[in-house]
Design a protein around this motif. Structure first.
Motif, mmCIF file in Angstrom:
data_model
loop_
_atom_site.group_PDB
_atom_site.id
_atom_site.type_symbol
_atom_site.label_atom_id
_atom_site.label_comp_id
_atom_site.label_asym_id
_atom_site.label_seq_id
_atom_site.Cartn_x
_atom_site.Cartn_y
_atom_site.Cartn_z
ATOM 1 N N TYR A 118 22.274 7.337 -25.646
ATOM 2 C CA TYR A 118 21.915 6.302 -26.616
ATOM 3 C C TYR A 118 22.258 6.698 -28.051
ATOM 4 C CZ TYR A 118 19.363 4.928 -22.457
ATOM 5 O OH TYR A 118 19.031 4.605 -21.172
ATOM 6 N N GLY A 119 22.103 7.973 -28.393
ATOM 7 C CA GLY A 119 22.458 8.403 -29.741
ATOM 8 C C GLY A 119 23.938 8.213 -30.013
ATOM 9 N N GLU A 120 24.773 8.577 -29.050
ATOM 10 C CA GLU A 120 26.222 8.363 -29.201
ATOM 11 C C GLU A 120 26.552 6.878 -29.259
ATOM 12 O OE1 GLU A 120 29.048 10.833 -26.911
ATOM 13 O OE2 GLU A 120 27.263 11.746 -26.015
ATOM 14 N N ALA A 121 25.814 6.084 -28.496
ATOM 15 C CA ALA A 121 26.043 4.638 -28.503
ATOM 16 C C ALA A 121 25.764 4.060 -29.887
ATOM 17 C CB ALA A 121 25.158 3.957 -27.463
ATOM 18 N N VAL A 122 24.696 4.536 -30.548
ATOM 19 C CA VAL A 122 24.387 4.073 -31.902
ATOM 20 C C VAL A 122 25.515 4.456 -32.864
ATOM 21 C CG1 VAL A 122 22.880 4.454 -33.894
ATOM 22 C CG2 VAL A 122 21.886 4.012 -31.643
ATOM 23 N N THR A 123 25.964 5.703 -32.792
ATOM 24 C CA THR A 123 27.049 6.155 -33.670
ATOM 25 C C THR A 123 28.307 5.310 -33.474
ATOM 26 O OG1 THR A 123 26.197 8.420 -33.616
ATOM 27 C CG2 THR A 123 28.491 8.127 -34.282
ATOM 28 N N ARG A 159 28.444 -10.061 -31.886
ATOM 29 C CA ARG A 159 28.367 -9.295 -30.641
ATOM 30 C C ARG A 159 28.062 -7.818 -30.937
ATOM 31 N NH1 ARG A 159 32.813 -12.316 -30.928
ATOM 32 N NH2 ARG A 159 33.146 -14.036 -29.466
ATOM 33 N N ILE A 160 28.751 -7.291 -31.942
ATOM 34 C CA ILE A 160 28.591 -5.886 -32.281
ATOM 35 C C ILE A 160 27.169 -5.602 -32.756
ATOM 36 C CG2 ILE A 160 29.296 -4.131 -33.967
ATOM 37 C CD1 ILE A 160 32.155 -5.267 -33.703
ATOM 38 N N TRP A 161 26.627 -6.470 -33.598
ATOM 39 C CA TRP A 161 25.265 -6.257 -34.096
ATOM 40 C C TRP A 161 24.247 -6.355 -32.967
ATOM 41 C CZ3 TRP A 161 24.644 -3.850 -38.392
ATOM 42 C CH2 TRP A 161 25.555 -3.980 -39.425
ATOM 43 N N GLY A 162 24.468 -7.272 -32.033
ATOM 44 C CA GLY A 162 23.554 -7.377 -30.904
ATOM 45 C C GLY A 162 23.570 -6.131 -30.045
ATOM 46 N N ASP A 163 24.764 -5.598 -29.778
ATOM 47 C CA ASP A 163 24.869 -4.369 -28.978
ATOM 48 C C ASP A 163 24.253 -3.178 -29.715
ATOM 49 O OD1 ASP A 163 26.104 -5.666 -26.915
ATOM 50 O OD2 ASP A 163 28.137 -5.077 -27.467
ATOM 51 N N LEU A 164 24.465 -3.129 -31.040
ATOM 52 C CA LEU A 164 23.896 -2.034 -31.819
ATOM 53 C C LEU A 164 22.371 -2.095 -31.786
ATOM 54 C CD1 LEU A 164 24.265 0.399 -33.655
ATOM 55 C CD2 LEU A 164 24.545 -1.175 -35.591
ATOM 56 N N GLY A 165 21.821 -3.299 -31.865
ATOM 57 C CA GLY A 165 20.373 -3.444 -31.763
ATOM 58 C C GLY A 165 19.852 -2.943 -30.430
ATOM 59 N N GLY A 166 20.574 -3.264 -29.347
ATOM 60 C CA GLY A 166 20.170 -2.799 -28.026
ATOM 61 C C GLY A 166 20.206 -1.289 -27.912
ATOM 62 N N ALA A 167 21.203 -0.651 -28.536
ATOM 63 C CA ALA A 167 21.298 0.813 -28.491
ATOM 64 C C ALA A 167 20.154 1.448 -29.281
ATOM 65 C CB ALA A 167 22.648 1.255 -29.044
ATOM 66 N N TYR A 168 19.862 0.902 -30.460
ATOM 67 C CA TYR A 168 18.760 1.429 -31.266
ATOM 68 C C TYR A 168 17.431 1.368 -30.507
ATOM 69 C CZ TYR A 168 20.846 2.179 -35.906
ATOM 70 O OH TYR A 168 21.557 2.672 -36.982
ATOM 71 N N LEU A 198 32.950 0.787 -25.833
ATOM 72 C CA LEU A 198 32.571 2.179 -25.613
ATOM 73 C C LEU A 198 31.065 2.361 -25.822
ATOM 74 C CD1 LEU A 198 33.321 5.109 -25.027
ATOM 75 C CD2 LEU A 198 33.906 5.378 -27.459
ATOM 76 N N GLY A 199 30.511 1.670 -26.799
ATOM 77 C CA GLY A 199 29.071 1.732 -27.008
ATOM 78 C C GLY A 199 28.299 1.208 -25.816
ATOM 79 N N GLU A 200 28.763 0.095 -25.214
ATOM 80 C CA GLU A 200 28.113 -0.431 -24.013
ATOM 81 C C GLU A 200 28.159 0.605 -22.889
ATOM 82 O OE1 GLU A 200 29.643 -4.182 -22.731
ATOM 83 O OE2 GLU A 200 29.679 -5.026 -24.753
#
Length: 736
Positions: free
Chosen positions: A571-576, A590-599, A561-563
């Motif tokens: 992007y704010g919702e993606a970070v949350t 994988r999750i930390w990498g995606d979170l970094g991309g959203a930030y 869902l973040g992707e």
């Protein structure tokens, strides 16, 4: 021309000899027992203090390898061997020199060679021989791609490991310098051109496989050359006995394959090991019966059952409980069960069919245990208990559960070898592990017992899928769906196959059917959301993923869902959402990498992005210790290093990833995106265009904010058009 010992040798008591106190060491290795010797060296069971495990150590005799130049040649070859990763090849760990002797070491494998098995149980049926040949030829194909020849393929150098896996072993001759003579090898398996001075080649290895197949079904060789002079060998080869004269009952197709592999003229043989594998597969056909249904001596049938028990349960994908279609077969083991027992069994089986909810699996275990407490000989209940334990293992990775699953399933086969479910499970295990020959055997065994067993067709589908036979995989899975149209699993599996084939509309249709059949299955809505994303229907995808999360909060679903939210520019919702995923699964790189991309896409988010990428690196490096050659892990680790500015590390990992990934379009896409981060746009455009031409991540690419610059590059349009053109040309060849 001595026959070399197999490396590693089967660990039978009669094959070992103690090592004298004076010679217990070679370098850092402790020599535990000598298990074989031959004209080039000795083989030891040894202890490796660095790996802290037993290995098979082959020490070449003094003088076999000359000076530094020859040793360096061997070292290069050994490195090439070590780079070959294949489930049917014994892994080479290293090579070194100590005390004037060169040695190299590999896995120490427990099992029996084909020559030992044949001596114990007589000639193999042609189907079993063909299935074994498939595994050997695929292993050999991987070796040849690395630029290496085996040079000593024979029944003594192919092992059936405990559990059933076929292993091609003893690359000792391949690593020996060419001065060790072109005739190095085993005479009975050597191609005619070797006896007149021609160098070994891929064609001579193909010839040896032909002799191996001949030997497996006949128990003899086409020409007996051991102990003869060179001229006598040449004369004997001209008088080879045709296989049809030894086994006139064999099918024409199998005879033709063996004869072609053993053609005297190398140019008339199969042009590669892969071509030989294709021909063997054709002899089996999609409707082949079980290899164990061949005319096999009674002693062999008993041994096949033992192997079925030894390789028990390593795979069931989510919701993978078996369902026994049609009327249940009674047997002496299960005779005498009361009606209430059968009702309890049906209830437990029904719970396993809804094992996507953990509580159902726990309850199923209790039901099966209650059944077995009342009737310990209820074979189907034993099989169901093994399945339930394994589903629990898949969710926890607790090795005790895996051992319990193995014990229960093995017990089921001992109680009644004529029920289908345990063989279905074994087939799926083998397919997962790449043991395709064994998987085919077990699936066909299940079908021979119960032709209406939908699970058996699903298992067969997985074998075909593992072999890259997509159309056959779809056809078999469709048969499963036709047999049990109200079972949500078959629609889900069909959806997965369609998605893999790039047939997104059909995948969406099947996933929708699966969700409709199991409305409380969070996984079904996850899959529906995934395919909607690939179809660029992002609002529809979000609704499905949120429905999945409403049923069961899950880290992987939050991650996807973040992707999706990043693609929507939210992007704010993606970070949350990414933080929720990390809270549920804090060790998932994988999750930390995606979170970094959203930030990165949020205002003032750079520092938090770097923190997330550092966490991605830490968790990925930890995972890498267990899976050093996992391309998906490596490409995501390369991406994190790239964002952290460690370009050299990232580039090394990308090269390793692309070497290991076997031309996977999804890996190509991710690697291309990382090359864009590194500023290597030419490479990025080439890889992404290649992936898009094969259907990977098309919808994502059109919206990916990190690739906006690449999309606008005028050169990319031409590169993509060229990639699509090449793919259109290559696709028919792949299907053929």
């Amino acid at each position: 021309m001595n026959e070399e010992p197999t490396l590693p040798l089967p660990t039978e008591p009669s094959s070992t000899a103690s090592v004298s106190a004076a010679s217990r060491k070679w370098g850092g290795f402790e020599l535990l027992a000598r298990v074989g010797h031959g004209g080039f060296g000795e083989v030891y069971r040894a202890w490796d203090p660095h790996l802290r495990r037993e290995v098979a150590l082959k020490l070449l005799l003094p003088g076999v390898v000359g000076g530094d130049q020859e040793y360096q040649m061997m070292l290069r070859e050994a490195r090439a061997l070590a780079s070959v990763q294949h489930p049917n090849i014994v892994h080479v760990y290293g090579i070194d020199r100590h005390d004037g002797r060169v040695g190299f070491w590999t896995d120490f494998v427990r099992g029996k060679t084909l020559s030992v098995l044949l001596g114990d149980q007589g000639p193999f049926g042609y189907r079993e021989a063909a299935l074994i040949g498939l595994d050997v030829t695929k292993a050999l194909s991987a070796v040849h791609r690395a630029g290496i020849l085996h040079r000593d393929i024979k029944a003594e150098n192919v092992m059936r490991e405990e559990g059933g896996r076929i292993l091609l072993m003893d690359f000792g001759l391949s690593a020996l310098p060419q001065r060790a003579a072109n005739l190095a090898g085993t005479p009975n398996y050597m191609a005619p051109e070797l006896f007149v001075g021609s160098p070994p080649s891929a064609a001579t290895d193909v010839y040896a496989i032909g002799v191996l197949l001949y030997f497996l079904v006949s128990g003899t060789h086409p020409a007996k050359l051991t102990g003869l002079s060179l001229e006598q060998m040449k004369a004997a080869l001209r008088k080879r006995t045709p296989l049809v004269d030894v086994r006139s009952d064999l099918p024409e197709g199998f005879l033709r394959v063996v004869n072609t592999a053993m053609e005297s003229d190398p140019s008339r043989r199969f042009s590669s090991a892969g071509r030989l594998a294709e021909a063997l597969a054709e002899t089996l056909g999609s409707g082949a019966t079980s290899a164990s249904s061949e005319v096999i001596p009674p002693k062999k049938r008993a041994r096949v059952a033992v192997f079925a028990g030894a390789g028990v349960l390593l795979l069931l994908i989510a919701g993978g409980a078996w369902k026994f279609e049609g009327s249940r077969r009674s047997s002496p083991a299960s005779a005498g069960t009361s009606v209430s027992d059968d009702d309890l069994y049906q209830r437990a089986e029904g719970l396993l069919l809804r094992s996507y909810q953990e509580a159902n699996t726990v309850e199923a275990v209790k039901e099966f245990q209650a059944l077995l407490a009342a009737n310990p000989n209820y074979a189907l209940a034993q099989a169901g208990l093994g399945t339930a334990y394994f589903i629990q293992y898949r969710g926890s990775d607790d090795p005790r559960l895996l051992e319990m699953a193995k014990a229960a399933t093995s017990r089921a086969i001992q109680l009644d070898p004529n029920i289908a479910p345990p063989y279905v499970t074994l087939a799926r295990i083998a397919a997962m592990e790449g043991q395709n020959a064994l998987a085919m055997q077990q699936a066909q065994k299940a079908m021979s017992i119960d032709k209406r067993n939908a699970d058996a067709y699903r298992a067969l589908s997985e074998v075909y899928d593992a072999e890259g036979r997509g159309d056959d995989a779809l056809a078999s899975m469709q048969k499963a769906a036709d047999l049990a149209p109200d079972d949500w699993r078959w629609a889900m599996n069909l959806g997965g196959l369609y998605l893999k084939a790039g047939r997104l509309d059909e995948a969406a249709q099947e996933y929708k059917k699966s969700a409709d059949l199991a409305k409380d299955n969070a996984t079904a809505y996850y899959d529906l959301g995934l395919v909607a994303m690939r179809r660029n229907k992002l609002d529809e995808a979000r609704a499905s993923l949120e429905r999945s999360l409403a049923i069961e909060p899950n880290a992987g679903t939050y991650e996807l869902l973040g992707e999706l939210l990043v693609l929507q520019g939210k992007y704010g919702e993606a970070v949350t959402t990414g933080k929720k995923a990390a809270g549920l699964s804090p060790n998932d790189y994988r999750i930390w990498g995606d979170l970094g991309g959203a930030y990165l896409m949020t205002p003032d988010g750079h520092e938090k992005a770097m923190e997330a990428f550092r966490k991605a690196v830490t968790t990925a490096e930890e995972a890498r210790k267990k899976e050093p050659n996992n391309p998906e892990l490596l490409v995501l680790l390369a991406d994190a290093y790239a964002w952290l500015g460690e370009k050299d590390r990232s580039a090394v990992l990308l090269r390793q990833t692309l070497t290991l990934s076997s031309d996977d379009p999804n890996i190509d896409y991710r690697a291309g995106a990382t090359y864009e981060i590194l500023g290597q746009r030419d490479t990025a455009m080439r890889l992404i265009a290649k992936a898009l031409a094969r259907g990977a991540y098309v919808a994502d690419f059109e919206r990916d904010p990190y690739l906006a610059g690449l999309r606008k590059d005028p050169a990319f349009t031409g590169i993509l058009a060229d990639a699509k053109s090449k793919n259109a040309v290559d696709t028919p060849k792949k299907r053929a």
